[in-house]
Enzyme design. Structure first.
Site, mmCIF file in Angstrom:
data_model
loop_
_atom_site.group_PDB
_atom_site.id
_atom_site.type_symbol
_atom_site.label_atom_id
_atom_site.label_comp_id
_atom_site.label_asym_id
_atom_site.label_seq_id
_atom_site.Cartn_x
_atom_site.Cartn_y
_atom_site.Cartn_z
ATOM 1 N N HIS A 44 8.537 -46.541 18.832
ATOM 2 C CA HIS A 44 8.824 -47.830 19.474
ATOM 3 C C HIS A 44 10.310 -48.163 19.370
ATOM 4 C CE1 HIS A 44 4.609 -48.721 19.906
ATOM 5 N NE2 HIS A 44 4.374 -48.851 18.626
ATOM 6 N N LYS A 51 2.866 -52.912 21.902
ATOM 7 C CA LYS A 51 1.852 -53.668 22.656
ATOM 8 C C LYS A 51 1.913 -53.421 24.165
ATOM 9 C CE LYS A 51 -0.445 -54.943 20.336
ATOM 10 N NZ LYS A 51 -1.246 -53.941 19.572
ATOM 11 N N SER A 52 2.507 -52.291 24.538
ATOM 12 C CA SER A 52 2.618 -51.966 25.960
ATOM 13 C C SER A 52 1.549 -50.984 26.417
ATOM 14 C CB SER A 52 3.993 -51.351 26.235
ATOM 15 O OG SER A 52 5.011 -52.231 25.841
ATOM 16 N N GLY A 53 0.667 -50.564 25.492
ATOM 17 C CA GLY A 53 -0.348 -49.578 25.853
ATOM 18 C C GLY A 53 -0.009 -48.201 25.288
ATOM 19 N N THR A 54 0.826 -48.167 24.261
ATOM 20 C CA THR A 54 1.270 -46.906 23.654
ATOM 21 C C THR A 54 0.090 -46.011 23.271
ATOM 22 O OG1 THR A 54 2.726 -48.435 22.462
ATOM 23 C CG2 THR A 54 3.009 -46.081 22.022
ATOM 24 N N SER A 61 -0.347 -60.119 23.874
ATOM 25 C CA SER A 61 -0.986 -59.073 23.083
ATOM 26 C C SER A 61 -0.411 -59.067 21.656
ATOM 27 C CB SER A 61 -0.754 -57.711 23.760
ATOM 28 O OG SER A 61 -1.360 -56.685 23.040
ATOM 29 N N LYS A 110 -8.272 -56.811 24.985
ATOM 30 C CA LYS A 110 -8.789 -57.084 26.336
ATOM 31 C C LYS A 110 -8.503 -55.949 27.305
ATOM 32 C CE LYS A 110 -9.115 -62.021 27.270
ATOM 33 N NZ LYS A 110 -8.495 -63.098 28.059
ATOM 34 N N GLY A 111 -7.313 -55.405 27.196
ATOM 35 C CA GLY A 111 -6.942 -54.287 28.072
ATOM 36 C C GLY A 111 -6.847 -54.673 29.537
ATOM 37 N N SER A 170 -10.584 -41.697 27.930
ATOM 38 C CA SER A 170 -9.458 -42.595 27.627
ATOM 39 C C SER A 170 -9.727 -44.004 28.151
ATOM 40 C CB SER A 170 -8.163 -42.050 28.238
ATOM 41 O OG SER A 170 -8.276 -42.004 29.646
#
Ligand code: A3P
Length: 284
Positions: free
Chosen positions: A98, A43-46, A128, A247-248, A217
């Site tokens: 991860h 959930k870190s933006g991988t 997230s 949401k980003g 992206s």
């Protein structure tokens, strides 16, 4: 809803993982010189990072990201699906993981493979994760954010403690082939981050190619791309729909934490992350 499979003190959703594979990844998997490994606590933006790297590799040409699901483009090393693909794949391999450092393949530490480690404010990671895992029927579902908050601080969530993950991997930060990125900086200056990644990967992109990477992206484009937004995942895993592209944003935790939770989190953060130099975490 099911419970976790525990491996070496770390909880994994049991549907995606197998002890034998985790053992193999840790002890047998051979990291090769040309490998590129994208690492992050979940959930870190991988998947955003993975999208950017895929687009850098194609110099902004979107055909690959539009025709191949992201888990095929960037196999997930420790997963049941990703592992068999990766062990049979030719170099140069691109993969994501991860895993905390103590469960990662030991061969990494004597290889010249490149690693990008992405970090995000754990408060936003928590929020997230709460929304994401809450819709999955294969992990323990919290009945409230309050419950998930407690679990997160104890590391009783998929992949265990955020704090240990970060502490562990940051011990590699001085290595030449190890780059640390922050979600917050990616959001603030996405183009600058793409350029940094290109430099690290020794890839030269022209200004138009950079703009294409940026465009394809973006949150909105990824959200609409079925090959990137996880909408192709088996429906029974997420019976109420999947929300990878939720949401980003940065700082969404402020909409969800109570004042008491924010204070409690600060205390734990300061305690567990003591000893890092000032400026290590851009959101603090
Ligand atoms: P939110 O749930 O806060 O929206 P991961 O890929 O590690 O599972 O991380 C998912 C998080 O990254 C989600 O956060 C998602 O919205 C965010 N994300 C994915 N693609 C993004 C993009 N192009 N720009 C910004 N954030 C993105």
């Amino acid at each position: 809803m099911s419970d976790y499979m525990w491996f070496e003190g770390v909880p994994f959703p049991d549907i995606e993982f197998q002890k034998e594979i985790l053992e193999d990844v840790c002890n047998e998997f051979l990291v090769k010189e040309e490998d590129l490994i994208l690492l992050a606590y979940p959930k870190s933006g991988t998947n955003w990072l993975a999208e950017i790297v895929c687009l850098i590799q194609t110099k902004g040409d979107p055909r690959r990201i539009q025709s191949m699901p992201n888990w095929d483009r960037v196999p997930w090393l420790e997963s049941k699906k990703g592992y068999p693909v990766l062990i049979h794949k030719e170099e140069p391999r691109l993969m994501k993981s991860h895993l905390p450092i103590h469960l990662f393949s030991k061969s990494l530490f004597s290889s010249k493979a490149k690693v990008i480690y992405l970090i995000r404010n754990p408060r936003d990671v928590l929020v997230s994760g709460y929304f994401f895992w809450g819709k999955a029927n294969f992990v323990k579902n919290p009945e409230s954010l309050e419950t998930y908050f407690e679990w997160f601080l104890k590391g009783n969530v998929p992949y265990g403690s955020w704090f240990e993950h970060i502490r562990g991997w940051l011990s590699m930060r001085e290595w030449d082939n190890f780059m640390v990125l922050y979600y917050e900086e990616m959001k603030k200056d996405t183009k600058g981050t793409i350029k940094k990644i290109c430099e690290f990967l020794e890839k030269k992109l022209g200004p138009d190619e950079l703009d294409l990477v940026l465009k394809y992206s973006s949150f909105q484009v990824m959200k609409e791309n079925n090959m990137s937004n996880f909408s192709l995942i088996e429906k029974d895993l997420f019976p109420n729909g999947i929300d990878l592209m939720r949401k980003g944003t940065t700082g969404d935790w402020k909409n969800h934490f109570t004042v008491a939770q924010a204070e409690a989190f600060n205390k734990v953060f300061q305690d567990k992350m003591a000893g890092f130099p000032p400026g290590m975490f851009p959101w603090e």
